[in-house]
Design a protein around this motif. Structure first.
Motif, short mmCIF file in Angstrom:
data_model
loop_
_atom_site.label_atom_id
_atom_site.label_comp_id
_atom_site.label_asym_id
_atom_site.label_seq_id
_atom_site.Cartn_x
_atom_site.Cartn_y
_atom_site.Cartn_z
N LYS A 15 1.06 -1.17 0.32
CA LYS A 15 0.01 -0.36 0.15
C LYS A 15 0.87 1.01 0.10
N ILE A 16 0.47 2.10 -1.15
CA ILE A 16 1.70 3.71 -1.22
C ILE A 16 0.82 5.18 -0.15
N SER A 17 -0.61 4.46 -0.62
CA SER A 17 -1.66 5.56 0.38
C SER A 17 -3.09 5.24 0.59
N ASP A 18 -4.19 5.52 1.33
CA ASP A 18 -5.37 5.02 1.80
C ASP A 18 -6.06 4.84 0.08
N ARG A 19 -5.60 4.53 -1.31
CA ARG A 19 -6.75 4.16 -2.06
C ARG A 19 -5.33 4.16 -3.48
N ALA A 20 -4.06 4.15 -3.27
CA ALA A 20 -3.61 3.28 -3.83
C ALA A 20 -2.88 1.53 -3.11
N ALA A 21 -1.87 1.38 -4.27
CA ALA A 21 -1.11 -0.05 -3.93
C ALA A 21 -0.54 -0.32 -5.21
N VAL A 22 0.84 -1.18 -4.99
CA VAL A 22 1.62 -1.40 -5.93
C VAL A 22 1.98 -2.99 -5.94
N TYR A 23 1.75 -3.86 -6.71
CA TYR A 23 1.89 -5.52 -7.08
C TYR A 23 3.12 -5.58 -8.07
N ILE A 24 3.31 -6.49 -7.36
CA ILE A 24 4.70 -8.06 -8.49
C ILE A 24 4.60 -9.05 -8.29
N GLY A 25 4.67 -9.61 -9.21
CA GLY A 25 4.85 -11.04 -8.98
C GLY A 25 4.98 -11.75 -9.88
N PRO A 26 5.81 -13.12 -10.05
CA PRO A 26 6.15 -14.06 -11.42
C PRO A 26 4.50 -14.82 -11.73
N SER A 27 4.96 -15.51 -12.91
CA SER A 27 2.90 -16.14 -13.72
C SER A 27 4.02 -16.81 -14.17
N LEU A 28 3.05 -18.54 -14.11
CA LEU A 28 3.50 -19.45 -15.33
C LEU A 28 2.65 -19.33 -16.41
N ASN A 29 2.83 -19.19 -17.49
CA ASN A 29 2.09 -19.24 -18.66
C ASN A 29 2.19 -20.41 -19.30
N VAL A 30 1.26 -20.90 -19.32
CA VAL A 30 1.12 -22.51 -20.56
C VAL A 30 -0.08 -22.44 -21.77
N MET A 31 0.51 -22.75 -22.78
CA MET A 31 -0.07 -22.68 -23.90
C MET A 31 -0.47 -23.64 -24.46
N ILE A 32 -1.93 -23.90 -24.84
CA ILE A 32 -2.30 -25.31 -25.65
C ILE A 32 -2.95 -24.80 -26.65
N SER A 33 -2.30 -26.15 -27.53
CA SER A 33 -3.14 -25.44 -29.19
C SER A 33 -3.04 -26.12 -29.99
N GLN A 34 -3.85 -26.75 -31.09
CA GLN A 34 -4.35 -27.53 -31.93
C GLN A 34 -4.09 -26.35 -33.87
N TYR A 35 -4.05 -25.19 -33.15
CA TYR A 35 -4.81 -24.50 -34.26
C TYR A 35 -3.16 -24.64 -35.27
N VAL A 36 -2.57 -24.63 -36.66
CA VAL A 36 -2.28 -24.12 -37.11
C VAL A 36 -2.10 -23.44 -38.65
N ALA A 37 -1.41 -21.88 -38.16
CA ALA A 37 -1.63 -21.16 -39.11
C ALA A 37 -1.08 -21.19 -40.56
N PRO A 38 -1.48 -20.89 -41.06
CA PRO A 38 -2.14 -20.21 -43.09
C PRO A 38 -0.46 -21.06 -43.45
N ASP A 39 0.44 -19.99 -42.91
CA ASP A 39 1.83 -19.77 -43.37
C ASP A 39 2.60 -20.46 -43.12
N LYS A 40 2.02 -22.14 -41.98
CA LYS A 40 2.88 -22.66 -41.09
C LYS A 40 2.26 -24.70 -41.44
N MET A 41 3.45 -25.24 -41.18
CA MET A 41 3.28 -27.17 -41.31
C MET A 41 3.13 -27.32 -39.71
N ALA A 42 3.45 -26.93 -38.84
CA ALA A 42 3.02 -27.13 -37.11
C ALA A 42 1.45 -26.60 -36.60
N PRO A 43 1.40 -27.31 -35.74
CA PRO A 43 0.39 -26.21 -34.46
C PRO A 43 0.96 -25.79 -33.06
#
Length: 78
Positions: A15-43
């Protein structure tokens, strides 16, 4: 076609004031895809600039690509 992005994140805030706070943290991202773009051969997508896991699983129904990468969340909350 399956094309999903999932994110798990943990943020730490201060908390930096009565009405505001700052935050920070790590994230783990997972993408699962079956989509194959028209210019690619693999999903998959080029959304992630880097990955620590990138594998395509072949099956009789549809090829599925899984990518994982670490990110950072940061911001100001009012």
């Amino acid at each position: 076609h399956l094309n999903a992005l999932h994110r798990l994140s943990t943020n730490f805030g201060m908390k930096i004031s009565d009405r505001a706070a700052v935050y920070i943290g790590p994230s783990l991202n997972v993408m699962i895809s079956q989509y194959v773009a028209p210019d690619k051969m693999a999903p998959g997508s080029d959304l992630a600039p880097y990955t620590f896991f990138n594998h395509t699983y072949n099956s009789s129904a549809k090829d599925t690509n899984i990518k994982m990468w670490i990110g950072v969340n940061a911001g100001i909350r009012f």
